[in-house]
Design a protein around this motif. Structure first.
Motif, PDB file in Angstrom:
ATOM      1  N   ASP A  42      -0.537  -1.088  -7.499  1.00 16.21           N
ATOM      2  CA  ASP A  42      -1.325  -1.101  -8.737  1.00 16.21           C
ATOM      3  C   ASP A  42      -2.379  -0.027  -8.688  1.00 16.21           C
ATOM      4  O   ASP A  42      -3.486  -0.265  -8.324  1.00 16.21           O
ATOM      5  CB  ASP A  42      -1.946  -2.502  -8.893  1.00 16.21           C
ATOM      6  CG  ASP A  42      -2.715  -2.677 -10.188  1.00 16.21           C
ATOM      7  OD1 ASP A  42      -2.568  -1.837 -11.088  1.00 16.21           O
ATOM      8  OD2 ASP A  42      -3.467  -3.658 -10.293  1.00 16.21           O
TER       9      ASP A  42
ATOM     10  N   GLU B  14      -8.295   1.541 -16.168  1.00 16.76           N
ATOM     11  CA  GLU B  14      -7.412   0.420 -16.486  1.00 16.76           C
ATOM     12  C   GLU B  14      -7.985  -0.877 -15.953  1.00 16.76           C
ATOM     13  O   GLU B  14      -7.945  -1.911 -16.616  1.00 16.76           O
ATOM     14  CB  GLU B  14      -6.011   0.665 -15.912  1.00 16.76           C
ATOM     15  CG  GLU B  14      -4.941  -0.205 -16.534  1.00 16.76           C
ATOM     16  CD  GLU B  14      -4.760  -1.564 -15.863  1.00 16.76           C
ATOM     17  OE1 GLU B  14      -4.115  -2.428 -16.461  1.00 16.76           O
ATOM     18  OE2 GLU B  14      -5.285  -1.771 -14.766  1.00 16.76           O
ATOM     19  N   GLU B  15      -8.515  -0.834 -14.728  1.00 15.78           N
ATOM     20  CA  GLU B  15      -9.008  -2.056 -14.098  1.00 15.78           C
ATOM     21  C   GLU B  15     -10.306  -2.554 -14.736  1.00 15.78           C
ATOM     22  O   GLU B  15     -10.794  -3.629 -14.419  1.00 15.78           O
ATOM     23  CB  GLU B  15      -9.184  -1.858 -12.585  1.00 15.78           C
ATOM     24  CG  GLU B  15      -7.912  -1.439 -11.846  1.00 15.78           C
ATOM     25  CD  GLU B  15      -6.795  -2.474 -11.869  1.00 15.78           C
ATOM     26  OE1 GLU B  15      -6.968  -3.529 -12.498  1.00 15.78           O
ATOM     27  OE2 GLU B  15      -5.739  -2.214 -11.276  1.00 15.78           O
TER      28      GLU B  15
ATOM     29  N   HIS C 229      -4.618  -6.746  -6.875  1.00 17.22           N
ATOM     30  CA  HIS C 229      -5.954  -7.338  -7.058  1.00 17.22           C
ATOM     31  C   HIS C 229      -6.339  -8.259  -5.900  1.00 17.22           C
ATOM     32  O   HIS C 229      -7.429  -8.812  -5.902  1.00 17.22           O
ATOM     33  CB  HIS C 229      -6.096  -8.118  -8.379  1.00 17.22           C
ATOM     34  CG  HIS C 229      -5.901  -7.281  -9.598  1.00 17.22           C
ATOM     35  ND1 HIS C 229      -6.440  -7.596 -10.825  1.00 17.22           N
ATOM     36  CD2 HIS C 229      -5.223  -6.121  -9.783  1.00 17.22           C
ATOM     37  CE1 HIS C 229      -6.104  -6.676 -11.705  1.00 17.22           C
ATOM     38  NE2 HIS C 229      -5.353  -5.777 -11.091  1.00 17.22           N
TER      39      HIS C 229
ATOM     40  N   HIS D  14      -2.258   4.598 -14.129  1.00 13.01           N
ATOM     41  CA  HIS D  14      -3.712   4.672 -13.890  1.00 13.01           C
ATOM     42  C   HIS D  14      -3.999   4.909 -12.415  1.00 13.01           C
ATOM     43  O   HIS D  14      -3.305   4.386 -11.550  1.00 13.01           O
ATOM     44  CB  HIS D  14      -4.428   3.425 -14.418  1.00 13.01           C
ATOM     45  CG  HIS D  14      -4.077   2.133 -13.747  1.00 13.01           C
ATOM     46  ND1 HIS D  14      -4.804   1.637 -12.689  1.00 13.01           N
ATOM     47  CD2 HIS D  14      -3.108   1.227 -13.972  1.00 13.01           C
ATOM     48  CE1 HIS D  14      -4.290   0.482 -12.301  1.00 13.01           C
ATOM     49  NE2 HIS D  14      -3.256   0.207 -13.049  1.00 13.01           N
TER      50      HIS D  14
HETATM   51 ZN   LIG Z   1      -4.547  -3.908 -11.847  1.00 11.12          ZN
END
Ligand SMILES: [Zn+2]
Length: 451
Positions: free
Chosen positions: A117, A151-152, A421, A84
């Protein structure tokens, strides 16, 4: 020899590869930032086109999917790689030591939002392909990429997308690099996830809070009602008493049980990390509980007054929030129905509200392709990966195993302490390059297996 050749090539192109990643990291593609999301999708698309991938942006109800493919021969193995390009917000910004969208290398780590991420991991996939092409020419397998931009936000449109594009996505294996590698630094392969069912139950008493003297013994107290109900749902040993709750659970195979036993376990270290010093079980039970058993968790209870001093009331409502982790092959809808039935029988005045769910998944450890990927990873890293039959948390892995009906393997490239995050998200430079090598070697070994 082969692997050294990859190392040499990657080392020689180190700066190039880092620059390509940095270009992507500079884009503020926070999931809710529509313009930057589109910009990022387009940059990614042109990166993929330079690799010779036939690439398109495909619209969903939300952020677009970037899809690319390089197909050689229908009869050959097809690898579908998922990642992602959206990232989390950066707040609290004051806790970052550098600008989250101006990537910077300090002490061997790339600091930026999305470094681990998931931009660093998805770039490692693309650059792995590029490395293969540079060293060997034409790919020995078919490769497809699906990069989503939500995705998040919980992959809002992914299931629908997969449902609507089954033919396009058809593959022999789905391969994902997201999340973090093992604490020990060893490569980690995950063969599935736990699902989750989130619900709320509310008991009602009178229409409003009452004086506990003036109406004590007259109006019912919903907090007692709720506690009585909860006590009928789970016994003191943690067994769930809802009829049929365990019915559909897939029994772990011998191979899966063996894999659980092989996972490293240091009770004292874990106890410290989770802040629970009474932890007392062996490694096999620990991992069994985390991967093969569902939970029945109370996430929060709310009723009446819990502030300072006294407020003598009989509350009018009591609410419990529950998240129930599910294991293969439990079905969230089915479990929800069973809970509703249980509540109806014990106390029909309590309302049960569905708040969301994600299905569990598990790719059988016995599959030959699992061994093939494990071997390819072992060769790339020079050590055997840990293979965990499921991760304890939840990801929408079921879209591959159930909707696409394809085995799925998750192989995180990012370091354990990537701070995804959080402020100061980072990816170790060595992890980035190891990921590139891993993808390159995976393509090579899948190709050899093919012929
Ligand atoms: Zn994430």
């Amino acid at each position: 020899m082969t692997l050294e050749k990859m190392d040499d090539f990657i080392l020689k192109h180190r700066d190039d590869y880092l620059n390509q990643l940095f270009n992507l990291l500079k884009i503020k593609s926070i999931s809710t930032n529509e313009d930057e999301i589109r910009h990022c999708a387009n940059v990614l698309k042109s990166e993929m086109e330079t690799l010779g991938l036939d690439t398109q942006l495909i619209e969903t109800g939300g952020n677009p999917v970037v899809y690319g493919e390089l197909l050689n021969d229908k009869n050959r193995f097809t690898l579908l790689i998922y990642g992602h390009y959206d990232v989390q917000a950066v707040e609290p910004i004051e806790l970052w030591d550098s600008n989250p969208f101006e990537p910077e290398i300090r002490d061997g780590r790339i600091y930026a939002r999305g470094a681990g991420d998931n931009k660093g991991q998805l770039m490692a996939q693309l650059l792995g392909l590029k490395t293969y092409q540079a060293l060997y020419g034409e790919l020995p397998i078919n490769v497809k990429f699906i990069f989503e931009g939500e995705e998040e936000l919980g992959s809002v449109h992914l299931a629908e997308f997969v449902e609507n594009h089954k033919a396009l996505l058809e593959a022999d294996l789905v391969y994902t690099s997201d999340g973090s590698s093992h604490n020990s630094g060893d490569p980690l392969i995950l063969l599935g996830v736990r699902g989750v069912l989130i619900l709320e139950m509310t008991a009602k008493g009178a229409d409003f809070d009452n004086h506990s003297g003036n109406t004590g013994n007259i109006v019912p107290n919903p907090a007692w009602k709720l506690m009585r109900l909860l006590n009928t749902m789970r016994d003191d040993d943690g067994n769930v008493l809802v009829d049929g709750f365990y019915d559909k659970i897939r029994k772990p195979s011998d191979k899966e049980m063996e894999l659980l036993k092989r996972l490293p376990y240091d009770q004292q270290d874990i106890a410290e990390k989770i802040g629970y010093e009474d932890l007392d079980m062996d490694g096999a039970s620990y991992y069994h509980k985390l991967t093969m058993e569902p939970t029945f968790n109370i996430a929060g209870i709310e009723s009446g007054y819990t502030g300072k001093n006294a407020k003598t009331i009989i509350p009018s409502t009591a609410t419990v929030n529950m998240d129930i982790r599910l294991v293969a092959d439990q079905d969230p809808e089915d479990v929800f129905k069973k809970i509703e039935e249980h509540v109806k029988e014990v106390d029909p005045s309590v309302t049960v509200t569905y708040k969301g769910a994600m299905r569990p998944s598990r790719t059988p450890a016995e599959l030959e392709i699992v061994q093939a990927v494990t071997d390819a990873v072992a060769h790339a890293y020079g050590k055997e990966p840990l293979v965990q039959p499921s991760m304890p948390g939840s990801l929408p892995d079921y879209v591959w195993t159930e909707i696409l009906n394809t085995p799925s393997i998750i192989m995180p490239y990012a370091n354990f302490d990537q701070h995804n995050h959080s402020p100061n998200e980072n990816l170790k430079v060595e992890n980035f390059f190891a990921g590139i090598k891993c993808t390159c070697n995976l393509v090579r070994e899948l190709g050899e297996r093919n012929v």
